[in-house]
Motif scaffolding. Structure first.
Motif, PDB file in Angstrom:
ATOM      1  N   TYR A 231      29.335 -12.843 -12.221  1.00  0.00           N
ATOM      2  CA  TYR A 231      30.474 -13.608 -11.715  1.00  0.00           C
ATOM      3  C   TYR A 231      31.634 -12.620 -11.626  1.00  0.00           C
ATOM      4  O   TYR A 231      31.800 -11.776 -12.514  1.00  0.00           O
ATOM      5  N   GLN A 232      32.419 -12.723 -10.550  1.00  0.00           N
ATOM      6  CA  GLN A 232      33.482 -11.754 -10.341  1.00  0.00           C
ATOM      7  C   GLN A 232      34.606 -12.390  -9.540  1.00  0.00           C
ATOM      8  O   GLN A 232      34.332 -12.907  -8.458  1.00  0.00           O
ATOM      9  N   PRO A 233      35.815 -12.391 -10.020  1.00  0.00           N
ATOM     10  CA  PRO A 233      36.187 -11.971 -11.367  1.00  0.00           C
ATOM     11  C   PRO A 233      35.948 -13.079 -12.394  1.00  0.00           C
ATOM     12  O   PRO A 233      35.824 -14.239 -12.034  1.00  0.00           O
TER      13      PRO A 233
ATOM     14  N   SER B 287      33.346 -16.950  -8.971  1.00  0.00           N
ATOM     15  CA  SER B 287      34.301 -16.481  -9.974  1.00  0.00           C
ATOM     16  C   SER B 287      34.627 -17.616 -10.944  1.00  0.00           C
ATOM     17  O   SER B 287      34.551 -18.789 -10.583  1.00  0.00           O
TER      18      SER B 287
ATOM     19  N   THR C 100      35.626 -20.731  -6.873  1.00  0.00           N
ATOM     20  CA  THR C 100      36.081 -20.557  -8.261  1.00  0.00           C
ATOM     21  C   THR C 100      35.858 -21.846  -9.039  1.00  0.00           C
ATOM     22  O   THR C 100      36.059 -22.934  -8.512  1.00  0.00           O
TER      23      THR C 100
END
Length: 195
Positions: free
Chosen positions: A152-154, A128, A8
């Motif tokens: 990109y997730q989330p 993410s 992240t």
């Protein structure tokens, strides 16, 4: 805990004097109010081992790399908004780039447009994104929509660590982003979440 967040990145977008201060050349009315929340989001990100990416606008002093609709704000002998090296281009007080953080300079709304952000994030193993900063209908929205398009997730937008010129504009843009699957917690919720 750090492993959980290793994929992240927190993007801090345009938290610069020209956008935030009362006398800023491109002042975003809601910008000053979110400074404490952006500071807290950065602190939490660092505690979690989340990569902090400072996305800033920096322009040629003559405005040669600025959008055509903004060229009138630049003239010889007078630096325009967020001109490289100006006080207006500096991060607002309380926000500091530290060792291990990354600074990315952009000249358009999206942090992905004509930059190396995507390749940098992929090289770092980032999947993410968490978004903070100004302003919601422009740089936040464009960056978010590009992030979604790039899978990109989330993608998370902290609603009270982002701002626009008015609360209504902010809310309408948050609504649109929610409709494309963007996660939109308040800062307290994000801080307390394990995700």
């Amino acid at each position: 805990m750090a492993d959980k967040w290793s994929q992240t990145a927190l993007l801090v977008i345009d938290m610069q004097n020209d956008f935030i201060l009362e006398d800023g050349l491109m002042k975003v009315n809601g910008g000053k109010a979110i400074v404490p929340n952006v500071i807290k989001a950065v602190d939490i990100a660092r505690q979690r081992g989340i990569l902090v990416v400072w996305v800033v606008r920096e322009h040629d002093q003559q405005g040669r790399d600025v959008e055509l609709f903004r060229r009138h704000l630049y003239s010889p002998g007078k630096a325009g908004p967020t001109s490289k090296g100006s006080v207006g281009a500096e991060l607002v007080d309380g926000l500091v780039i530290k060792e291990g953080d990354y600074k990315l300079v952009k000249t358009r709304f999206s942090a992905f447009f004509a930059t190396h952000l995507h390749s940098f994030l992929r090289t770092e193993g980032i999947k993410s994104l968490v978004i903070t900063g100004v302003q919601t209908p422009n740089c936040i929205r464009q960056t978010v929509f590009d992030a979604v398009a790039l899978d990109y997730q989330p993608v998370t937008v902290i609603v009270d660590a982002t701002a626009a010129a008015t609360p209504d504009i902010h809310a309408a843009n948050i609504f649109d982003m929610k409709n494309i699957g963007v996660v939109t917690p308040a800062l307290q919720e994000w801080c307390g979440s394990g995700a």
